[in-house]
Design an enzyme around this catalytic site. Structure first.
Site, mmCIF file in Angstrom:
data_model
loop_
_atom_site.group_PDB
_atom_site.id
_atom_site.type_symbol
_atom_site.label_atom_id
_atom_site.label_comp_id
_atom_site.label_asym_id
_atom_site.label_seq_id
_atom_site.Cartn_x
_atom_site.Cartn_y
_atom_site.Cartn_z
ATOM 1 N N CYS A 112 12.792 80.218 -32.016
ATOM 2 C CA CYS A 112 11.522 80.792 -31.530
ATOM 3 C C CYS A 112 11.687 82.193 -30.954
ATOM 4 O O CYS A 112 10.698 82.904 -30.761
ATOM 5 C CB CYS A 112 10.893 79.879 -30.494
ATOM 6 S SG CYS A 112 10.719 78.201 -31.060
ATOM 7 N N HIS A 235 5.919 83.636 -25.974
ATOM 8 C CA HIS A 235 6.032 82.668 -27.064
ATOM 9 C C HIS A 235 5.096 81.498 -26.750
ATOM 10 O O HIS A 235 5.073 80.983 -25.632
ATOM 11 C CB HIS A 235 7.486 82.198 -27.183
ATOM 12 C CG HIS A 235 7.647 80.993 -28.056
ATOM 13 N ND1 HIS A 235 7.048 80.889 -29.290
ATOM 14 C CD2 HIS A 235 8.325 79.834 -27.867
ATOM 15 C CE1 HIS A 235 7.359 79.723 -29.816
ATOM 16 N NE2 HIS A 235 8.130 79.057 -28.973
ATOM 17 N N ASN A 265 2.713 75.455 -31.524
ATOM 18 C CA ASN A 265 3.939 76.249 -31.470
ATOM 19 C C ASN A 265 4.373 76.577 -32.904
ATOM 20 O O ASN A 265 4.785 75.691 -33.637
ATOM 21 C CB ASN A 265 5.017 75.446 -30.736
ATOM 22 C CG ASN A 265 6.341 76.172 -30.645
ATOM 23 O OD1 ASN A 265 6.559 77.199 -31.284
ATOM 24 N ND2 ASN A 265 7.249 75.624 -29.852
HETATM 25 O O1 UT7 Z 1 9.691 76.598 -28.909
HETATM 26 C C1 UT7 Z 1 10.507 75.782 -28.159
HETATM 27 C C2 UT7 Z 1 10.149 74.370 -28.469
HETATM 28 N N1 UT7 Z 1 10.102 73.417 -27.443
HETATM 29 C C3 UT7 Z 1 9.347 73.489 -26.321
HETATM 30 O O2 UT7 Z 1 8.762 74.436 -25.967
HETATM 31 C C4 UT7 Z 1 9.270 72.213 -25.547
HETATM 32 C C5 UT7 Z 1 9.319 72.391 -24.078
HETATM 33 N N2 UT7 Z 1 8.936 71.134 -23.428
HETATM 34 C C6 UT7 Z 1 7.643 70.764 -23.340
HETATM 35 O O3 UT7 Z 1 6.763 71.482 -23.765
HETATM 36 C C7 UT7 Z 1 7.362 69.479 -22.621
HETATM 37 O O4 UT7 Z 1 8.539 68.953 -22.091
HETATM 38 C C8 UT7 Z 1 6.693 68.404 -23.537
HETATM 39 C C9 UT7 Z 1 5.281 68.838 -23.887
HETATM 40 C C10 UT7 Z 1 7.500 68.204 -24.802
HETATM 41 C C11 UT7 Z 1 6.607 67.072 -22.790
HETATM 42 O O5 UT7 Z 1 5.903 67.253 -21.575
HETATM 43 P P1 UT7 Z 1 6.497 66.669 -20.205
HETATM 44 O O6 UT7 Z 1 5.487 66.898 -19.168
HETATM 45 O O7 UT7 Z 1 7.851 67.295 -20.026
HETATM 46 O O8 UT7 Z 1 6.597 65.142 -20.507
HETATM 47 P P2 UT7 Z 1 7.877 64.193 -20.419
HETATM 48 O O9 UT7 Z 1 8.885 64.564 -21.449
HETATM 49 O O10 UT7 Z 1 8.285 64.163 -19.001
HETATM 50 O O11 UT7 Z 1 7.252 62.822 -20.855
HETATM 51 C C12 UT7 Z 1 6.259 62.165 -20.094
HETATM 52 C C13 UT7 Z 1 5.851 60.885 -20.796
HETATM 53 C C14 UT7 Z 1 7.012 60.102 -21.401
HETATM 54 O O12 UT7 Z 1 6.753 58.747 -21.154
HETATM 55 P P3 UT7 Z 1 7.646 57.936 -20.085
HETATM 56 O O13 UT7 Z 1 9.045 58.033 -20.594
HETATM 57 O O14 UT7 Z 1 7.443 58.676 -18.803
HETATM 58 O O15 UT7 Z 1 7.042 56.575 -20.126
HETATM 59 C C15 UT7 Z 1 6.885 60.352 -22.882
HETATM 60 O O16 UT7 Z 1 7.333 59.268 -23.661
HETATM 61 O O17 UT7 Z 1 4.992 61.212 -21.892
HETATM 62 C C16 UT7 Z 1 5.406 60.520 -23.062
HETATM 63 N N3 UT7 Z 1 5.025 61.283 -24.231
HETATM 64 C C17 UT7 Z 1 3.824 61.202 -24.801
HETATM 65 N N4 UT7 Z 1 2.743 60.490 -24.512
HETATM 66 C C18 UT7 Z 1 1.650 60.648 -25.279
HETATM 67 C C19 UT7 Z 1 5.785 62.174 -24.913
HETATM 68 N N5 UT7 Z 1 5.066 62.673 -25.928
HETATM 69 C C20 UT7 Z 1 3.859 62.090 -25.893
HETATM 70 C C21 UT7 Z 1 2.696 62.203 -26.663
HETATM 71 N N6 UT7 Z 1 1.612 61.470 -26.304
HETATM 72 N N7 UT7 Z 1 2.623 63.030 -27.711
#
Ligand code: UT7
Length: 310
Positions: A112, A235, A265
């Site tokens: 990215c 980004h 993204n």
């Molecule tokens: O260009 C570079 C590419 N990558 C990025 O920019 C990613 C950077 N990271 C992020 O943007 C965030 O970490 C995410 C959007 C991927 C996730 O957000 P978060 O607030 O960090 O959530 P989390 O990983 O702490 O997950 C919270 C919960 C989890 O459930 P449990 O384990 O707490 O029960 C996940 O399983 O949300 C769950 N979860 C979802 N729920 C509904 C993860 N993806 C989803 C989804 N829908 N799509």
């Protein structure tokens, strides 16, 4: 005279994939996606449309906008992690399609942050008088490496392309300062096996820290302060990460580009796509100071402070 941007173009596939569509594909909700990422919909390339096709459309527009001919381009740099195939490069494919017969061509793999790497590489060749014009393209067809059954990643990504022609610009304009960096020890947090694999929380922490740091660093290097910034183009990975960068620069909301809601993204394409949108919307004007900043798998990062205008 410094290197700057003299032409811009972008290409987004017509097909829209909404959060409601994704609710039918994985266990997720529109509400979760909007609040955690800021994404409402993304574009997906049709079958048969590959990375080079998207890149070509964006590049063609950028060359037209620059009012030069393809033969005048000395170098083509394509930032992508989703090339049509490992080789020939997308850059060589574009060279043929554009008829840029005098251009050297190569792809850049910095995920990215790839477009930042591309622009900074172009700057070196232009300011050393090696090439008059360099075409820099950021393009991805992430839909082909997205696991559509993994809710952690399926909701995040989209396809698209943005392109710029770079050359020398009027005194005082162009790239004033830059920062590039990498941390290979973090490679394990974001990579492609068959599909994209990501430790979202680790990437999130890195992104918030690095985007803020790099933005501040390029301002310092250019002898400028936060108050001098007219527009921030981060980004477009996640609105929460982008907001953290904006707050670090103490900018009001209207001074930050936000296209993540419409396109998700798009990796290396997100910064140039946003740039084109803001210029076309009249939000970026001549002599504005813009900061562009990206981060990505590698881990990589890059930022540019630039005075807008030919
Ligand atoms: O260009 C570079 C590419 N990558 C990025 O920019 C990613 C950077 N990271 C992020 O943007 C965030 O970490 C995410 C959007 C991927 C996730 O957000 P978060 O607030 O960090 O959530 P989390 O990983 O702490 O997950 C919270 C919960 C989890 O459930 P449990 O384990 O707490 O029960 C996940 O399983 O949300 C769950 N979860 C979802 N729920 C509904 C993860 N993806 C989803 C989804 N829908 N799509």
């Amino acid at each position: 005279m410094k290197a700057g941007i003299i032409g811009i173009g972008r290409c987004l596939p017509d097909k829209v994939l909404t959060n409601a569509d994704l609710e039918k594909m994985v266990d997720t909700s529109d509400e979760w996606i909007r609040t955690r990422t800021g994404i409402e919909e993304r574009r997906i390339a049709e079958k048969g449309v590959n990375t080079s096709d998207l890149g070509f459309e964006a590049a063609k527009k950028a060359i037209e906008d620059a009012e030069i001919s393809a033969e005048e381009i000395g170098l083509i740099l394509v930032a992508t992690v989703t090339p049509d195939q490992p080789f020939p490069s997308v850059a060589c494919m574009l060279q043929e399609k554009l008829g840029a017969v005098n251009a050297a061509a190569m792809d850049i793999s910095a995920a990215c942050a790839g477009f930042m790497y591309g622009m900074i590489t172009a700057k070196q060749f232009i300011e050393s008088d090696s090439y008059k014009y360099v075409l820099v393209v950021g393009v991805e067809k992430l839909s082909k490496i997205t696991d559509w059954q993994d809710r952690n990643t399926a909701v995040l990504f989209g396809d698209g392309a943005g392109a710029v022609v770079m050359g020398k610009v009027t005194e005082g304009r162009g790239i004033l300062s830059f920062e590039l960096g990498a941390d290979g020890t973090g490679g394990k947090h974001l990579y492609q096996e068959d599909y994209i694999v990501m430790n979202g929380r680790e990437v999130f922490k890195f992104a918030v820290r690095q985007m803020g740091e790099s933005s501040v660093n390029v301002l310092e290097k250019a002898g400028l302060s936060k108050e001098d910034v007219d527009f921030l183009i981060p980004h477009q990975a996640n609105i929460r990460i982008m907001e953290a960068s904006r707050q670090r620069l103490e900018l009001p909301e209207e001074k930050m580009s936000k296209t993540v809601d419409k396109y998700g993204n798009t990796s290396a394409a997100s910064i140039p796509i946003s740039l084109v949108e803001e210029v076309e919307a009249g939000k970026i004007k001549e002599d504005d100071l813009i900061v562009m900043v990206g981060f990505g798998g590698g881990l990589t990062w890059g930022a540019i402070a630039m005075r807008w205008g030919k």
